[in-house]
Design an enzyme around this catalytic site. Sequence first.
Site, PDB file in Angstrom:
ATOM      1  N   GLY A   5       0.816  -1.222   0.000  1.00 32.04           N
ATOM      2  CA  GLY A   5       0.000   0.000   0.000  1.00 32.04           C
ATOM      3  C   GLY A   5       0.838   1.255   0.000  1.00 32.04           C
ATOM      4  CB  ALA A   6       4.263   1.915  -1.100  1.00 28.55           C
TER       5      ALA A   6
ATOM      6  N   GLY B 246      -1.146   7.860   0.715  1.00 29.34           N
ATOM      7  CA  GLY B 246      -1.260   8.124   2.155  1.00 29.34           C
ATOM      8  C   GLY B 246      -0.060   7.722   2.994  1.00 29.34           C
TER       9      GLY B 246
ATOM     10  N   GLY C 111       1.468   4.848   3.527  1.00 27.78           N
ATOM     11  CA  GLY C 111       2.482   3.998   2.885  1.00 27.78           C
ATOM     12  C   GLY C 111       3.384   4.795   1.973  1.00 27.78           C
TER      13      GLY C 111
ATOM     14  CB  SER D 227      -6.570   1.485  12.899  1.00 26.13           C
ATOM     15  OG  SER D 227      -7.410   2.576  13.096  1.00 26.13           O
TER      16      SER D 227
ATOM     17  CE1 TYR E 118      -9.660   0.647   8.695  1.00 22.03           C
ATOM     18  CE2 TYR E 118      -9.940   1.545  10.899  1.00 22.03           C
ATOM     19  CZ  TYR E 118      -9.175   1.406   9.762  1.00 22.03           C
ATOM     20  OH  TYR E 118      -7.935   1.988   9.679  1.00 22.03           O
TER      21      TYR E 118
END
Length: 315
Positions: free
Chosen positions: A38-39, A42, A44, A166, A192
């Site tokens: 996920g780079a 955001g 990442g 999170s 989530y």
Amino acid sequence: MRNWRDRLPEELDFMRAGRLPQKSSNESMTGKVCLITGATSGVGYVTALRLAEAGAEIVFIARSKEKAEQLSRELQELTGTPPVYYLADFTDLEQVRKTAHAILGEHPKIDVLINNAGVHMTTRQLTTEGHETAFCVNHLASFTMTVLLLKRMVDSAPSRILQVNSEGHRFNGLRLDDLNWERRPYRGLKGYGASKTAQLMTVWELNELLSGSGVSINAVHPGAVKSNIGHNNGWMYNAYSKGLIQPLLKKTEISGEAIYYLASSKEMDHVSGKFFNLTNEEIPAKHARDRKLGKELFQKTKVLTGLENQKYYEI
Ligand SMILES: NC(=O)c1ccc[n+]([C@@H]2O[C@H](COP(=O)([O-])OP(=O)(O)OC[C@H]3O[C@@H](n4cnc5c(N)ncnc54)[C@H](OP(=O)(O)O)[C@@H]3O)[C@@H](O)[C@H]2O)c1
């Protein structure tokens, strides 16, 4: 004299940890291979740039070729060396497994694995394999990647695994008898919360398994920051997010600095099995510390990811 924050019940420990000054690191990452999911956006994205700036060799996994190419160009401009990337959509566990095997074939050493890719869904959507999407991307995919790369992490020790988790794990929502939300109405925050609780519970189990191996595994809440999370949920959500939520959020750079600290600092050398609010250790929610439930979830996750016969590693 202790102030009121030191006397908070543990459920509110995030209020204490959230106000503490942040730690930082200036360690060089030259010669370190950092694999990050996920780079392309955001948290990442800033993390990849921060690690590259400090000399790390970046390997990343993205789902969009266009975004991966863009990030490659930026990293090459920054460091002079092109990163290596792999394409995989984390809603498809077969793609995750194939990518992990490709990485094993091409990278004899991985110093830092950062499981960062994540989503927030406001509606229940099933992947083609039949998993609830947030649970699949946030938990099943990061579990699959970590378990398949575990032996390589051990062979590369001292090495570090970071789960970008999170404070949202506090929403809970995890029910072992209903991981797919068939028996109750789906709620985005609870969904989530379930996925992040599951990802966090895995940290305690893997920490135990990795004891004495030289591989650490920790989880981090990367701050409440302005990213693209949730932007897959349609224009109404986006308008609400842009108008009401985003103005309250911080810059993603604080996440990049925190993850950089956790990935590089010597102070983190022998720290494992912890949850961090940015750079400060915090007590996670009670439900996420239920080890009996965590062990059952671990077994169930092995089956759901097709890894029930996977040999982890031998020290
Ligand atoms: N932002 C916050 O305030 C906050 C707070 C707590 C925790 N987090 C956690 O931080 C992590 C990063 O999120 P972010 O806030 O930076 O959100 P973001 O900007 O939306 O970035 C998410 C990253 O994950 C990738 N991703 C999403 N779905 C994927 C899939 N199916 N397959 C492969 N990659 C996928 C995205 O790819 P694309 O670029 O192609 O979309 C993107 O690179 C998540 O784990 C999130 O839960 C964020």
